[in-house]
Design a protein around this motif. Structure first.
Motif, PDB file in Angstrom:
ATOM      1  N   ASP A  14     -26.565  78.574 -21.170  1.00  0.00           N
ATOM      2  CA  ASP A  14     -25.849  79.665 -20.708  1.00  0.00           C
ATOM      3  C   ASP A  14     -26.858  80.695 -20.845  1.00  0.00           C
ATOM      4  O   ASP A  14     -27.245  81.404 -19.837  1.00  0.00           O
ATOM      5  N   GLU A  15     -27.936  80.896 -21.714  1.00  0.00           N
ATOM      6  CA  GLU A  15     -29.209  81.350 -22.064  1.00  0.00           C
ATOM      7  C   GLU A  15     -30.331  81.096 -20.529  1.00  0.00           C
ATOM      8  O   GLU A  15     -31.624  81.659 -20.913  1.00  0.00           O
ATOM      9  N   TRP A  16     -30.342  80.175 -20.719  1.00  0.00           N
ATOM     10  CA  TRP A  16     -31.050  78.772 -19.533  1.00  0.00           C
ATOM     11  C   TRP A  16     -31.893  80.383 -18.573  1.00  0.00           C
ATOM     12  O   TRP A  16     -32.853  81.399 -17.731  1.00  0.00           O
ATOM     13  N   GLU A  21     -35.871  83.563 -15.521  1.00  0.00           N
ATOM     14  CA  GLU A  21     -35.720  84.607 -15.152  1.00  0.00           C
ATOM     15  C   GLU A  21     -36.879  85.288 -15.703  1.00  0.00           C
ATOM     16  O   GLU A  21     -37.995  85.898 -14.628  1.00  0.00           O
ATOM     17  N   CYS A  22     -37.445  85.074 -16.689  1.00  0.00           N
ATOM     18  CA  CYS A  22     -38.365  85.563 -17.497  1.00  0.00           C
ATOM     19  C   CYS A  22     -39.529  84.731 -17.162  1.00  0.00           C
ATOM     20  O   CYS A  22     -40.895  85.466 -16.887  1.00  0.00           O
ATOM     21  N   PHE A  23     -39.503  83.568 -16.987  1.00  0.00           N
ATOM     22  CA  PHE A  23     -40.996  82.578 -16.655  1.00  0.00           C
ATOM     23  C   PHE A  23     -40.803  83.075 -14.636  1.00  0.00           C
ATOM     24  O   PHE A  23     -42.384  83.603 -15.156  1.00  0.00           O
ATOM     25  N   VAL A  24     -40.550  83.237 -14.734  1.00  0.00           N
ATOM     26  CA  VAL A  24     -40.568  83.685 -12.869  1.00  0.00           C
ATOM     27  C   VAL A  24     -41.525  85.024 -13.162  1.00  0.00           C
ATOM     28  O   VAL A  24     -42.003  85.158 -12.324  1.00  0.00           O
ATOM     29  N   ARG A  48     -38.225  79.266  -9.949  1.00  0.00           N
ATOM     30  CA  ARG A  48     -36.246  79.009 -10.298  1.00  0.00           C
ATOM     31  C   ARG A  48     -36.441  77.746  -9.487  1.00  0.00           C
ATOM     32  O   ARG A  48     -35.754  76.586 -11.279  1.00  0.00           O
ATOM     33  N   ALA A  49     -36.603  76.917  -8.668  1.00  0.00           N
ATOM     34  CA  ALA A  49     -36.482  75.633  -8.694  1.00  0.00           C
ATOM     35  C   ALA A  49     -36.829  74.291  -9.715  1.00  0.00           C
ATOM     36  O   ALA A  49     -36.274  73.738  -9.776  1.00  0.00           O
ATOM     37  N   TYR A  50     -38.079  74.840  -9.553  1.00  0.00           N
ATOM     38  CA  TYR A  50     -39.207  74.072 -10.360  1.00  0.00           C
ATOM     39  C   TYR A  50     -38.799  74.451 -11.670  1.00  0.00           C
ATOM     40  O   TYR A  50     -38.889  73.091 -12.282  1.00  0.00           O
ATOM     41  N   LEU A  51     -38.629  74.863 -11.975  1.00  0.00           N
ATOM     42  CA  LEU A  51     -38.498  75.385 -13.683  1.00  0.00           C
ATOM     43  C   LEU A  51     -36.423  75.000 -14.301  1.00  0.00           C
ATOM     44  O   LEU A  51     -36.486  74.285 -15.180  1.00  0.00           O
ATOM     45  N   ASP A  52     -36.031  74.921 -12.905  1.00  0.00           N
ATOM     46  CA  ASP A  52     -34.738  73.990 -13.297  1.00  0.00           C
ATOM     47  C   ASP A  52     -34.503  73.129 -13.538  1.00  0.00           C
ATOM     48  O   ASP A  52     -34.276  72.025 -14.455  1.00  0.00           O
ATOM     49  N   ALA A  53     -35.085  71.791 -12.686  1.00  0.00           N
ATOM     50  CA  ALA A  53     -35.583  70.588 -12.465  1.00  0.00           C
ATOM     51  C   ALA A  53     -36.385  70.929 -13.858  1.00  0.00           C
ATOM     52  O   ALA A  53     -36.104  69.677 -14.807  1.00  0.00           O
ATOM     53  N   ILE A  83     -36.563  88.417 -24.125  1.00  0.00           N
ATOM     54  CA  ILE A  83     -37.579  88.991 -23.715  1.00  0.00           C
ATOM     55  C   ILE A  83     -38.928  87.873 -23.002  1.00  0.00           C
ATOM     56  O   ILE A  83     -39.737  88.010 -22.877  1.00  0.00           O
ATOM     57  N   GLY A  84     -38.212  86.632 -23.452  1.00  0.00           N
ATOM     58  CA  GLY A  84     -39.089  85.583 -22.919  1.00  0.00           C
ATOM     59  C   GLY A  84     -38.445  84.523 -23.501  1.00  0.00           C
ATOM     60  O   GLY A  84     -37.089  84.504 -24.370  1.00  0.00           O
ATOM     61  N   GLY A  85     -39.094  82.737 -23.265  1.00  0.00           N
ATOM     62  CA  GLY A  85     -38.580  81.825 -24.205  1.00  0.00           C
ATOM     63  C   GLY A  85     -39.563  81.167 -24.174  1.00  0.00           C
ATOM     64  O   GLY A  85     -41.183  81.168 -23.340  1.00  0.00           O
ATOM     65  N   VAL A  86     -39.493  79.667 -24.773  1.00  0.00           N
ATOM     66  CA  VAL A  86     -40.232  78.125 -24.914  1.00  0.00           C
ATOM     67  C   VAL A  86     -39.748  76.997 -24.821  1.00  0.00           C
ATOM     68  O   VAL A  86     -38.283  77.187 -25.573  1.00  0.00           O
TER      69      VAL A  86
END
Length: 128
Positions: A14-16, A21-24, A48-53, A83-86
């Motif tokens: 759910d948080e992905w 969007e923070c990455f984008v 978005r597609a690259y990160l989802d993959a 504010i972000g993620g890893v």
């Protein structure tokens, strides 16, 4: 000034979307992504597609973990802002390389998420 940021393990997909969007937002104007997808009208969709993959191959497959970075609000009772993620992928069990030992899962995920339809040039540059 007190440190009011924290990192926590996410517990569901759910948080992905918010972390993605923070990455984008962070990489939209980054020179590498401008090179990969020069067309600014396609870049966000491609990212978005690259990160989802990549999420599917790493966290989604159980071979990686997703950490959320939150900033706590001092003026709100228990409130925080993402504010972000890893995305973290551990080393392989034999210590040589990463837990995902082949590029093949990535190529399949890039196809599944339509990177080539969004930007054939961008996909070719990712494969280099």
């Amino acid at each position: 000034m007190a440190n009011n940021a924290r990192i926590e393990l996410t517990k569901s997909r759910d948080e992905w979307p918010a972390i993605r969007e923070c990455f984008v937002n962070s990489f939209r104007h980054y020179p590498l992504y401008k090179y990969m997808v020069p067309d600014p009208l396609k870049r966000d969709a491609f990212l978005r597609a690259y990160l989802d993959a990549n999420y599917d191959v790493t966290v989604g497959s159980g071979k990686g973990i997703l950490l959320a970075i939150r900033k706590d609000h001092e003026d709100l009772c228990g409130g925080s802002t993402l504010i972000g993620g890893v995305v973290f992928v551990p080393p392989s069990s034999d210590g040589v390389g990463w837990a995902i030992g082949s590029d093949e899962p990535y190529w399949r995920a890039y196809d599944k998420h339509g990177l080539g339809r969004i930007s054939p040039e961008g996909l070719e540059r990712v494969k280099r």
